[in-house]
Design a protein around this motif. Sequence first.
Motif, PDB file in Angstrom:
ATOM      1  N   GLN A 421       0.843  -1.204   0.000  1.00 35.64           N
ATOM      2  CA  GLN A 421       0.000   0.000   0.000  1.00 35.64           C
ATOM      3  C   GLN A 421       0.872   1.247   0.000  1.00 35.64           C
ATOM      4  O   GLN A 421       1.933   1.287   0.627  1.00 35.64           O
ATOM      5  CB  GLN A 421      -0.899   0.004   1.243  1.00 35.64           C
ATOM      6  N   ALA A 422       0.416   2.280  -0.723  1.00 31.96           N
ATOM      7  CA  ALA A 422       1.140   3.553  -0.745  1.00 31.96           C
ATOM      8  C   ALA A 422       0.159   4.678  -1.055  1.00 31.96           C
ATOM      9  O   ALA A 422      -0.883   4.457  -1.683  1.00 31.96           O
ATOM     10  CB  ALA A 422       2.259   3.518  -1.786  1.00 31.96           C
ATOM     11  N   ASP A 424       0.571   7.197  -3.090  1.00 29.32           N
ATOM     12  CA  ASP A 424       0.572   7.596  -4.499  1.00 29.32           C
ATOM     13  C   ASP A 424       1.310   6.530  -5.314  1.00 29.32           C
ATOM     14  O   ASP A 424       1.978   5.645  -4.767  1.00 29.32           O
ATOM     15  CB  ASP A 424       1.195   8.980  -4.708  1.00 29.32           C
ATOM     16  N   ALA A 426       3.884   6.742  -7.354  1.00 29.20           N
ATOM     17  CA  ALA A 426       5.345   6.786  -7.319  1.00 29.20           C
ATOM     18  C   ALA A 426       5.885   6.043  -6.100  1.00 29.20           C
ATOM     19  O   ALA A 426       6.849   5.270  -6.198  1.00 29.20           O
ATOM     20  CB  ALA A 426       5.831   8.234  -7.326  1.00 29.20           C
ATOM     21  N   GLN A 427       5.277   6.274  -4.957  1.00 30.56           N
ATOM     22  CA  GLN A 427       5.744   5.582  -3.748  1.00 30.56           C
ATOM     23  C   GLN A 427       5.418   4.089  -3.805  1.00 30.56           C
ATOM     24  O   GLN A 427       6.175   3.266  -3.294  1.00 30.56           O
ATOM     25  CB  GLN A 427       5.110   6.213  -2.510  1.00 30.56           C
ATOM     26  N   LEU A 428       4.295   3.740  -4.424  1.00 24.56           N
ATOM     27  CA  LEU A 428       3.973   2.321  -4.600  1.00 24.56           C
ATOM     28  C   LEU A 428       5.043   1.647  -5.449  1.00 24.56           C
ATOM     29  O   LEU A 428       5.501   0.534  -5.124  1.00 24.56           O
ATOM     30  CB  LEU A 428       2.600   2.185  -5.262  1.00 24.56           C
ATOM     31  N   ALA A 430       8.168   2.511  -5.821  1.00 23.39           N
ATOM     32  CA  ALA A 430       9.412   2.394  -5.067  1.00 23.39           C
ATOM     33  C   ALA A 430       9.353   1.201  -4.116  1.00 23.39           C
ATOM     34  O   ALA A 430      10.349   0.479  -3.936  1.00 23.39           O
ATOM     35  CB  ALA A 430       9.678   3.679  -4.297  1.00 23.39           C
ATOM     36  N   LYS A 431       8.197   0.952  -3.527  1.00 21.67           N
ATOM     37  CA  LYS A 431       8.067  -0.148  -2.573  1.00 21.67           C
ATOM     38  C   LYS A 431       8.191  -1.516  -3.234  1.00 21.67           C
ATOM     39  O   LYS A 431       8.607  -2.484  -2.591  1.00 21.67           O
ATOM     40  CB  LYS A 431       6.727  -0.048  -1.842  1.00 21.67           C
ATOM     41  N   PRO A 436       9.771   4.631 -10.305  1.00 22.78           N
ATOM     42  CA  PRO A 436       8.539   5.413 -10.132  1.00 22.78           C
ATOM     43  C   PRO A 436       8.068   6.095 -11.411  1.00 22.78           C
ATOM     44  O   PRO A 436       6.864   6.126 -11.690  1.00 22.78           O
ATOM     45  CB  PRO A 436       8.922   6.436  -9.060  1.00 22.78           C
ATOM     46  N   SER A 440       4.374   5.335 -12.998  1.00 24.46           N
ATOM     47  CA  SER A 440       3.513   6.531 -13.067  1.00 24.46           C
ATOM     48  C   SER A 440       3.063   6.792 -14.498  1.00 24.46           C
ATOM     49  O   SER A 440       1.899   7.119 -14.755  1.00 24.46           O
ATOM     50  CB  SER A 440       4.252   7.759 -12.514  1.00 24.46           C
ATOM     51  N   PRO A 487      -5.713   5.254  -1.130  1.00 24.13           N
ATOM     52  CA  PRO A 487      -4.382   4.708  -1.386  1.00 24.13           C
ATOM     53  C   PRO A 487      -4.378   3.729  -2.560  1.00 24.13           C
ATOM     54  O   PRO A 487      -5.424   3.250  -2.982  1.00 24.13           O
ATOM     55  CB  PRO A 487      -4.041   3.993  -0.077  1.00 24.13           C
TER      56      PRO A 487
END
Length: 574
Positions: A421-422, A424, A426-428, A430-431, A436, A440, A487
């Motif tokens: 879960q993130a 946005d 971009a952060q999703l 990265a995880k 990103p 995106s 999210p």
Amino acid sequence: MMPAHETYDVIVIGAGAGGMTAAAVAAAGGLRVLVIEKTAFVGGTTAWSGGMVWIPANARMKEAGLSDSVTEAVQYLSSTVPESANAGLRAAFLARGPEAVAWLEANTDLRLQPVKVYPDYYPERLGATAGGRVLEPVAFDGTRLGAHFARLRAPLPEFTLFGGMMVNRLDIPHLRRIGKSLRSTLRAARLISDYALQRLRSPRGTTLHLGNALAARLYASLLARQVEVLFSADVEELSMQGDRVSGVVIRHGSRDRIIAARRGVVLATGGFSHDAGLRKRFFPPAAGFVSATNSAGTGDGLRLAATAGAALNTEATSPAYWVPASLFRRADGSRGVFPHTVTDRAKPGVIAVNAAGRRFVNEALSYHEFVLAMLRDGNGEPARPFYLICDRPFLWSYGLGRIKPFTRGIRRYVASGELVQAPDIAQLAAKIGIKPAELSATVANYNADAKQGRDPEFGRGSTIYQRHLGDAAHKPNPCVAPILRAPFFAMRIYPADLGTAIGMKVDAQGRVLREDGTLVAGLYAGGNDMGSIMNGNYPAPGITLGPALTFGYIAGRHLAEGAAGVAGMAASSV
């Protein structure tokens, strides 16, 4: 308990759909039959499955006013299974499939009904139908099995509600409309109250649907004919008289025992999905080692047959039937494998991406085609990751993997790493180890057209099969919606198999063949131990269980008619 007799007419190894069908038919013909099952339960992978049975031109679809013919089925298979290999077996299947269903319904507890709307997987091909070729088991009351109910393999817990309640396809829309529709709310209340009463007498619900109902009906058929089932027993080897199979050597507990079979032995042990050596030999490296099948399928039948001189049918476009799957840990610590067949991928508002963060497939294609795309994209790397990407509204409305719709508490799924879960995209990215900017851009490009219900890149929602799996209430395209509201979520998926397609060569009676085309006298194969008549292609739902029931019936009838093969005798033309 050990078997009651030293000699039987027929011994069947494996209590899945193919094996139980052969046993029930042989027993109905007056033969003494023993079924040997290596686990403590009947049902095999069938008990976990959707229970779909593909039989073109069956009588039930005609009764429902749906037209079909063997000629149309031949046309359809000529394009979806274009290889010449096993053409004779496909012809036997088409010719005798309707006969098998009619006979089984008249002489056993099997009851099937047509799924009026369930398109073949390639509906644009000549000869395809929009429904009716697919039959499903009629619901079964598990209490009819009495104490034997405990011997029926339970469905996967991820496909039940409230710790053991099964629901059929037609109940699911009503459960989704609880509180929104009086009719649906009342129907759901009745289902839940019935289940509560069942749990007073049983550790799980006793109203059975899908593959669990199919396995239960076949098991009831065995019990009605007083067929012995020996549980938790391993077959060590086939016993031979000359070059004819005459029985088996079993190990039950610490004892070995030879049991004779006057007419024949049927191998139906479930294929080799869980044998690492055979997977490495036949599967592409990118397939990895994930299987959605029962763990008992370790290639026992193939190894036994090899010692008798049996040949393998390796003429398969694909060595297995595929499904994307997600992995998780249950509360008891066991590893769960969730097959993403029809519940989420085709719904509007989810995409699948590869390790580069790009879409690689039409997400609404059949599960088999979906994984073939994964294997093509994977460049032979078994660890190459793939993900399903969605937003919160999608997760709430449709669920994802084993996470059911309308699930409020998702923290445990996130904490375990099963769901990422993130706030946005971009952060999703990265995880999950994706650049990103790439993910995106993929989501932005998809969203630009998805707002109008369009998917110009892959044409998602362009066939009646894809739309059938989507959400009919979502307009204008039941398969396409943008991914917009935080999210955002990702779930890793893996190539997994639903069963193996490589198995023994057989003739049109289900008798096992040698490389030179002669019979291994007294030996039959069915289910996934028999080489795929579809050559590893997947033209429609139920194309494993349809042939399993048909050739189980054919073998059982052949044995009951006393026509077991003679050593050295040339095989029937296939």
